[in-house]
Design a protein around this motif. Structure first.
Motif, short mmCIF file in Angstrom:
data_model
loop_
_atom_site.label_atom_id
_atom_site.label_comp_id
_atom_site.label_asym_id
_atom_site.label_seq_id
_atom_site.Cartn_x
_atom_site.Cartn_y
_atom_site.Cartn_z
N MET A 1 15.18 0.44 -30.31
CA MET A 1 15.32 -0.05 -28.98
C MET A 1 13.42 0.10 -28.25
O MET A 1 13.70 1.86 -28.63
N CYS A 2 12.89 -0.23 -27.33
CA CYS A 2 12.36 0.29 -26.60
C CYS A 2 12.49 1.01 -25.05
O CYS A 2 13.13 0.40 -24.25
N TRP A 3 12.33 2.55 -25.06
CA TRP A 3 12.79 2.92 -24.47
C TRP A 3 11.48 3.51 -22.87
O TRP A 3 11.94 4.20 -22.32
N ASP A 4 10.32 3.66 -23.61
CA ASP A 4 10.01 4.24 -23.42
C ASP A 4 8.60 3.47 -23.25
O ASP A 4 7.79 2.56 -23.55
N ILE A 5 7.80 2.88 -21.63
CA ILE A 5 6.22 2.64 -21.79
C ILE A 5 6.00 3.44 -20.51
O ILE A 5 5.64 4.09 -20.38
N SER A 6 4.44 3.10 -20.43
CA SER A 6 3.17 3.71 -19.75
C SER A 6 2.50 2.52 -18.69
O SER A 6 1.91 1.21 -19.03
N LEU A 7 2.42 3.22 -17.62
CA LEU A 7 1.12 1.92 -17.15
C LEU A 7 0.28 3.40 -15.92
O LEU A 7 0.86 3.62 -15.31
N HIS A 8 -0.64 2.98 -16.53
CA HIS A 8 -1.94 3.90 -16.01
C HIS A 8 -2.79 2.29 -15.28
O HIS A 8 -4.05 3.41 -15.45
N THR A 9 -2.76 1.38 -15.00
CA THR A 9 -3.00 0.60 -14.08
C THR A 9 -3.40 0.66 -12.72
O THR A 9 -1.83 0.59 -12.88
#
Length: 266
Positions: A1-9
């Motif tokens: 399961m993908c439960w973690d994302i990142s947005l630094h833009t």
């Protein structure tokens, strides 16, 4: 399961991918430190891009991560079921016409990310090692998803429209299979696409054409990936760096191997 994302833009850069985009967010300014690791387990509000079903316009709007199963009335059971609706198995959307996902197949969205996180099990370590995964030569990209709207009634009797979304996943490629190598949903990965297929996901109206999107497997060579610091329970890294930056864990063997060798981060 993908439960973690990142947005630094900055989202202002992301919006350039859709020149006719309408910004319908209630919150226009963000502290992007809060987006370095967005965890789905809390059903957080997150900005997504979707096509409005009524006016056919592309919009940037905040929705909650995790489809709300409105067909379940018991609050506790609803929350438990919702945790299983954070991700959407792409192979079920068209194949299973009785599934909830098939009913939502035309309500499509794109989730802007700089990268995602996944945890790798190493046999001689008690805790799994988190990895950051992004696409090479892409400052940001979009993961396809499915969304829905529902109405809630407040204690004051007011009706509020709330959106929720789920992220599409598929069987892992070789690299992601070695990283996501443990757990009940092991060897799964987000459905990473090309820029062309990302645009097509929002615009396509023919179910048969969607099959090409669901079957797309990103090449191992198109991914960048490396270990990062612990994501759970530790808000700050000891070296003061961002949560998506490489962390030099000791004795991390190369992917697919069980040895004491240290994997290169580059």
């Amino acid at each position: 399961m993908c439960w973690d994302i990142s947005l630094h833009t900055n989202l202002e850069i992301v919006k350039k991918a859709f020149p006719t985009l309408r910004d319908e967010r209630k919150q226009l300014e963000y502290d992007y430190r809060n987006f370095e690791n967005v965890q789905a387990i809390t059903f957080p509000a997150y900005p997504i891009i979707c096509k409005d079903q009524e006016n056919d316009k592309i919009e940037l709007i905040e929705m909650e991560w995790g489809i709300l199963p409105t067909y379940i009335q018991d609050p506790k059971e609803q929350v438990e079921r919702r945790r299983n609706m954070i991700n959407v198995r792409s192979e079920r959307v068209l194949a299973d016409r009785n599934s909830y996902w098939h009913r939502l197949k035309d309500q499509r969205c794109l989730i802007p990310v700089s990268g995602t996180f996944e945890h790798r099990k190493i046999h001689d370590k008690k805790k799994k090692i988190p990895y950051y995964i992004g696409q090479k030569a892409r400052e940001f990209f979009f993961i396809p998803g499915i969304y829905q709207w529902h109405e809630i009634i407040t204690q004051d009797g007011e009706i509020h429209k709330v959106g929720s979304f789920g992220m599409l996943t598929r069987e892992a490629n070789t690299v992601m299979g070695h990283i996501h190598n443990d757990g009940p949903n092991k060897k799964r990965m987000p459905l990473f696409l090309t820029p062309e297929l990302e645009q097509q996901w929002l615009q396509e109206k023919d179910d048969k054409s969607l099959v090409d999107i669901f079957n797309y497997e990103i090449a191992d060579q198109a991914l960048e990936y490396y270990p990062v610091y612990t994501l759970r329970g530790y808000p700050n890294r000891p070296d003061g760096k961002h949560r998506y930056e490489p962390f030099p864990w000791s004795d991390v063997p190369p992917l697919g191997q069980d040895g004491p060798m240290q994997q290169s981060l580059f």
